[in-house]
Design a protein around this motif. Structure first.
Motif, PDB file in Angstrom:
ATOM      1  N   VAL A  17      56.125  96.489 -34.833  1.00 27.56           N
ATOM      2  CA  VAL A  17      55.621  95.119 -34.749  1.00 27.56           C
ATOM      3  C   VAL A  17      54.985  94.858 -33.388  1.00 27.56           C
ATOM      4  CG1 VAL A  17      56.253  92.678 -34.809  1.00 27.56           C
ATOM      5  CG2 VAL A  17      57.293  94.272 -36.431  1.00 27.56           C
ATOM      6  N   ALA A  18      55.633  95.330 -32.330  1.00 28.46           N
ATOM      7  CA  ALA A  18      55.091  95.131 -30.980  1.00 28.46           C
ATOM      8  C   ALA A  18      53.731  95.792 -30.841  1.00 28.46           C
ATOM      9  CB  ALA A  18      56.061  95.679 -29.938  1.00 28.46           C
ATOM     10  N   ASP A  19      53.594  97.029 -31.353  1.00 29.38           N
ATOM     11  CA  ASP A  19      52.307  97.735 -31.277  1.00 29.38           C
ATOM     12  C   ASP A  19      51.234  96.985 -32.058  1.00 29.38           C
ATOM     13  OD1 ASP A  19      53.461  99.697 -29.742  1.00 29.38           O
ATOM     14  OD2 ASP A  19      53.652 101.150 -31.372  1.00 29.38           O
ATOM     15  N   SER A  20      51.625  96.455 -33.229  1.00 28.63           N
ATOM     16  CA  SER A  20      50.673  95.717 -34.062  1.00 28.63           C
ATOM     17  C   SER A  20      50.170  94.462 -33.357  1.00 28.63           C
ATOM     18  CB  SER A  20      51.338  95.346 -35.388  1.00 28.63           C
ATOM     19  OG  SER A  20      50.550  94.443 -36.128  1.00 28.63           O
ATOM     20  N   LEU A  21      51.092  93.721 -32.750  1.00 28.01           N
ATOM     21  CA  LEU A  21      50.700  92.481 -32.068  1.00 28.01           C
ATOM     22  C   LEU A  21      49.918  92.774 -30.785  1.00 28.01           C
ATOM     23  CD1 LEU A  21      53.979  90.402 -32.525  1.00 28.01           C
ATOM     24  CD2 LEU A  21      51.859  90.258 -33.845  1.00 28.01           C
ATOM     25  N   THR A  22      50.282  93.841 -30.114  1.00 24.78           N
ATOM     26  CA  THR A  22      49.546  94.238 -28.909  1.00 24.78           C
ATOM     27  C   THR A  22      48.117  94.615 -29.271  1.00 24.78           C
ATOM     28  OG1 THR A  22      51.567  95.009 -27.825  1.00 24.78           O
ATOM     29  CG2 THR A  22      49.476  95.835 -26.964  1.00 24.78           C
ATOM     30  N   ALA A  23      47.961  95.309 -30.398  1.00 28.17           N
ATOM     31  CA  ALA A  23      46.621  95.699 -30.850  1.00 28.17           C
ATOM     32  C   ALA A  23      45.774  94.485 -31.186  1.00 28.17           C
ATOM     33  CB  ALA A  23      46.732  96.619 -32.062  1.00 28.17           C
ATOM     34  N   GLU A  24      46.435  93.371 -31.531  1.00 25.96           N
ATOM     35  CA  GLU A  24      45.728  92.119 -31.810  1.00 25.96           C
ATOM     36  C   GLU A  24      45.299  91.416 -30.525  1.00 25.96           C
ATOM     37  OE1 GLU A  24      46.242  89.245 -34.803  1.00 25.96           O
ATOM     38  OE2 GLU A  24      45.009  90.857 -35.608  1.00 25.96           O
ATOM     39  N   GLY A  25      45.749  91.944 -29.390  1.00 29.69           N
ATOM     40  CA  GLY A  25      45.363  91.356 -28.110  1.00 29.69           C
ATOM     41  C   GLY A  25      46.420  90.482 -27.479  1.00 29.69           C
ATOM     42  N   HIS A  26      47.626  90.458 -28.069  1.00 25.63           N
ATOM     43  CA  HIS A  26      48.692  89.620 -27.531  1.00 25.63           C
ATOM     44  C   HIS A  26      49.493  90.363 -26.457  1.00 25.63           C
ATOM     45  CE1 HIS A  26      47.740  86.814 -30.641  1.00 25.63           C
ATOM     46  NE2 HIS A  26      48.169  87.595 -31.613  1.00 25.63           N
ATOM     47  N   GLU A  27      50.138  89.585 -25.600  1.00 25.72           N
ATOM     48  CA  GLU A  27      51.085  90.130 -24.625  1.00 25.72           C
ATOM     49  C   GLU A  27      52.474  89.958 -25.216  1.00 25.72           C
ATOM     50  OE1 GLU A  27      52.893  88.694 -20.382  1.00 25.72           O
ATOM     51  OE2 GLU A  27      50.718  88.556 -20.630  1.00 25.72           O
ATOM     52  N   VAL A  28      53.130  91.070 -25.525  1.00 26.05           N
ATOM     53  CA  VAL A  28      54.386  91.030 -26.274  1.00 26.05           C
ATOM     54  C   VAL A  28      55.574  91.387 -25.384  1.00 26.05           C
ATOM     55  CG1 VAL A  28      55.646  91.927 -28.277  1.00 26.05           C
ATOM     56  CG2 VAL A  28      53.150  91.689 -28.372  1.00 26.05           C
ATOM     57  N   THR A  29      56.580  90.532 -25.422  1.00 24.68           N
ATOM     58  CA  THR A  29      57.870  90.829 -24.800  1.00 24.68           C
ATOM     59  C   THR A  29      58.842  91.101 -25.944  1.00 24.68           C
ATOM     60  OG1 THR A  29      57.474  89.407 -22.879  1.00 24.68           O
ATOM     61  CG2 THR A  29      59.759  89.949 -23.383  1.00 24.68           C
ATOM     62  N   SER A  30      59.307  92.347 -26.084  1.00 25.84           N
ATOM     63  CA  SER A  30      60.177  92.707 -27.202  1.00 25.84           C
ATOM     64  C   SER A  30      61.577  93.009 -26.703  1.00 25.84           C
ATOM     65  CB  SER A  30      59.611  93.910 -27.958  1.00 25.84           C
ATOM     66  OG  SER A  30      59.448  95.025 -27.106  1.00 25.84           O
ATOM     67  N   VAL A  31      62.567  92.384 -27.349  1.00 29.58           N
ATOM     68  CA  VAL A  31      63.974  92.553 -26.970  1.00 29.58           C
ATOM     69  C   VAL A  31      64.792  92.765 -28.235  1.00 29.58           C
ATOM     70  CG1 VAL A  31      63.679  91.118 -24.916  1.00 29.58           C
ATOM     71  CG2 VAL A  31      64.467  90.078 -27.053  1.00 29.58           C
ATOM     72  N   GLY A  32      66.047  93.228 -28.046  1.00 31.16           N
ATOM     73  CA  GLY A  32      66.868  93.583 -29.191  1.00 31.16           C
ATOM     74  C   GLY A  32      68.062  92.691 -29.449  1.00 31.16           C
ATOM     75  N   ASP A  33      68.274  91.660 -28.647  1.00 35.18           N
ATOM     76  CA  ASP A  33      69.438  90.803 -28.860  1.00 35.18           C
ATOM     77  C   ASP A  33      69.162  89.387 -28.355  1.00 35.18           C
ATOM     78  OD1 ASP A  33      70.802  90.411 -25.989  1.00 35.18           O
ATOM     79  OD2 ASP A  33      70.036  92.459 -26.120  1.00 35.18           O
ATOM     80  N   GLY A  34      70.051  88.466 -28.768  1.00 39.32           N
ATOM     81  CA  GLY A  34      69.843  87.061 -28.474  1.00 39.32           C
ATOM     82  C   GLY A  34      69.959  86.692 -27.017  1.00 39.32           C
ATOM     83  N   VAL A  35      70.936  87.257 -26.322  1.00 39.95           N
ATOM     84  CA  VAL A  35      71.116  86.918 -24.915  1.00 39.95           C
ATOM     85  C   VAL A  35      69.876  87.290 -24.111  1.00 39.95           C
ATOM     86  CG1 VAL A  35      72.435  87.408 -22.827  1.00 39.95           C
ATOM     87  CG2 VAL A  35      73.630  87.092 -25.002  1.00 39.95           C
ATOM     88  N   THR A  36      69.371  88.510 -24.341  1.00 36.41           N
ATOM     89  CA  THR A  36      68.171  88.948 -23.627  1.00 36.41           C
ATOM     90  C   THR A  36      66.980  88.075 -23.988  1.00 36.41           C
ATOM     91  OG1 THR A  36      69.024  91.211 -23.718  1.00 36.41           O
ATOM     92  CG2 THR A  36      66.726  90.946 -23.077  1.00 36.41           C
ATOM     93  N   ALA A  37      66.919  87.647 -25.252  1.00 32.51           N
ATOM     94  CA  ALA A  37      65.825  86.783 -25.688  1.00 32.51           C
ATOM     95  C   ALA A  37      65.856  85.445 -24.958  1.00 32.51           C
ATOM     96  CB  ALA A  37      65.910  86.554 -27.192  1.00 32.51           C
ATOM     97  N   LEU A  38      67.039  84.854 -24.838  1.00 35.99           N
ATOM     98  CA  LEU A  38      67.157  83.556 -24.168  1.00 35.99           C
ATOM     99  C   LEU A  38      66.841  83.668 -22.681  1.00 35.99           C
ATOM    100  CD1 LEU A  38      70.369  82.197 -25.933  1.00 35.99           C
ATOM    101  CD2 LEU A  38      67.994  81.492 -26.323  1.00 35.99           C
ATOM    102  N   ILE A  39      67.250  84.778 -22.075  1.00 42.52           N
ATOM    103  CA  ILE A  39      66.916  84.996 -20.660  1.00 42.52           C
ATOM    104  C   ILE A  39      65.413  85.117 -20.485  1.00 42.52           C
ATOM    105  CG2 ILE A  39      67.102  86.645 -18.752  1.00 42.52           C
ATOM    106  CD1 ILE A  39      69.951  87.259 -19.747  1.00 42.52           C
ATOM    107  N   ALA A  40      64.772  85.872 -21.394  1.00 40.58           N
ATOM    108  CA  ALA A  40      63.317  86.039 -21.320  1.00 40.58           C
ATOM    109  C   ALA A  40      62.614  84.698 -21.483  1.00 40.58           C
ATOM    110  CB  ALA A  40      62.847  87.024 -22.391  1.00 40.58           C
ATOM    111  N   ALA A  41      63.093  83.879 -22.428  1.00 42.27           N
ATOM    112  CA  ALA A  41      62.463  82.578 -22.688  1.00 42.27           C
ATOM    113  C   ALA A  41      62.654  81.612 -21.538  1.00 42.27           C
ATOM    114  CB  ALA A  41      63.019  81.984 -23.976  1.00 42.27           C
ATOM    115  N   SER A  42      63.734  81.780 -20.783  1.00 45.18           N
ATOM    116  CA  SER A  42      63.980  80.878 -19.657  1.00 45.18           C
ATOM    117  C   SER A  42      63.009  81.122 -18.514  1.00 45.18           C
ATOM    118  CB  SER A  42      65.419  81.039 -19.158  1.00 45.18           C
ATOM    119  OG  SER A  42      65.602  82.301 -18.537  1.00 45.18           O
ATOM    120  N   GLY A  43      62.430  82.317 -18.462  1.00 48.06           N
ATOM    121  CA  GLY A  43      61.548  82.643 -17.349  1.00 48.06           C
ATOM    122  C   GLY A  43      60.091  82.803 -17.715  1.00 48.06           C
TER     123      GLY A  43
END
Length: 229
Positions: A17-43
């Motif tokens: 999915v990350a490769d697909s979205l990157t190929a569309e021109g997006h900047e993708v931050t990919s994580v595997g769990d909720g805590v890491t996701a919330l930390i990423a979203a906070s910054g």
């Protein structure tokens, strides 16, 4: 280019999915769990997120709920193998903007993200303050007041109410609402409009608002306020 948060615990799927979205021109931050996701979203000021529901320790529902509690208003698409109506409603109640069922094609996910991004980009250029009856909507700050008191609406609820209030007293069809609020009338089940109208109606009633949303049979919905006809 959009900044996309991808939350998926399956390493292979996350990479595809990350490769697909990157190929569309997006900047993708990919994580595997909720805590890491919330930390990423906070910054990071993300433009949209695709979040798997069945994650270890914290479900996608909980991640979405916590994002909304933290006043993160970017569109969220929940992805899951569970297709029961109750699950979809629970996801929408958690603050999600769309619900995609596995298995899905990467092209469909891309299309749904584009629709969400178009909806976000279609910010109103008209007057930033929409007023109807005792309802006041600050479209710049995405804040609602009823009788001068703040009332919390999700981003999609706010967008739906803004569209109907700005159009009042004229009715709007489900297709028009989908195109305006969700960015597309092609990729979404029209019943999602009915669900969100129900949510907004309950919040208006709970706040004691003089504004209501009326069903126009065979057409769609319209905002109604005393003396605004």
């Amino acid at each position: 280019m959009a900044r996309i948060l991808l939350v998926e615990d399956d390493v292979e799927m996350r990479g595809l999915v990350a490769d697909s979205l990157t190929a569309e021109g997006h900047e993708v931050t990919s994580v595997g769990d909720g805590v890491t996701a919330l930390i990423a979203a906070s910054g990071t000021d993300f433009d949209a997120a695709a979040i798997d529901v069945m994650l270890p320790e914290m479900t996608g529902f909980e991640i979405c709920r916590r994002l909304r509690q933290a006043e993160k208003t970017f569109p969220v698409i929940l992805v899951t193998a569970r297709d029961a109506v109750d699950d979809r409603i629970f996801g929408l109640d958690s603050g999600a903007d769309d619900y995609l069922t596995k298995p899905f094609s990467l092209a469909e996910l891309q299309a749904r993200l584009r629709a969400q991004l178009r909806g976000r980009a279609a910010a109103p250029t008209a007057a930033p303050l929409v007023e109807l009856g005792d309802l006041s909507l600050d479209t710049s700050a995405v804040r609602a007041r009823i009788g001068g008191r703040p009332v919390a609406f999700s981003l999609k609820e706010f967008s739906l109410l803004r569209h109907l209030a700005r159009s009042a007293p004229e009715p709007r069809s489900r297709a028009e609402i989908l195109a305006e609020v969700w960015g597309s009338a092609e990729h979404f089940d029209p019943t999602i409009v009915d669900q969100y109208v129900s949510y907004v109606r309950k919040k208006l009633a709970a706040a004691g608002s003089s504004v209501s949303i009326a069903t126009v049979r065979g057409v769609g919905y319209r905002c109604v306020a005393p003396g605004a006809e």
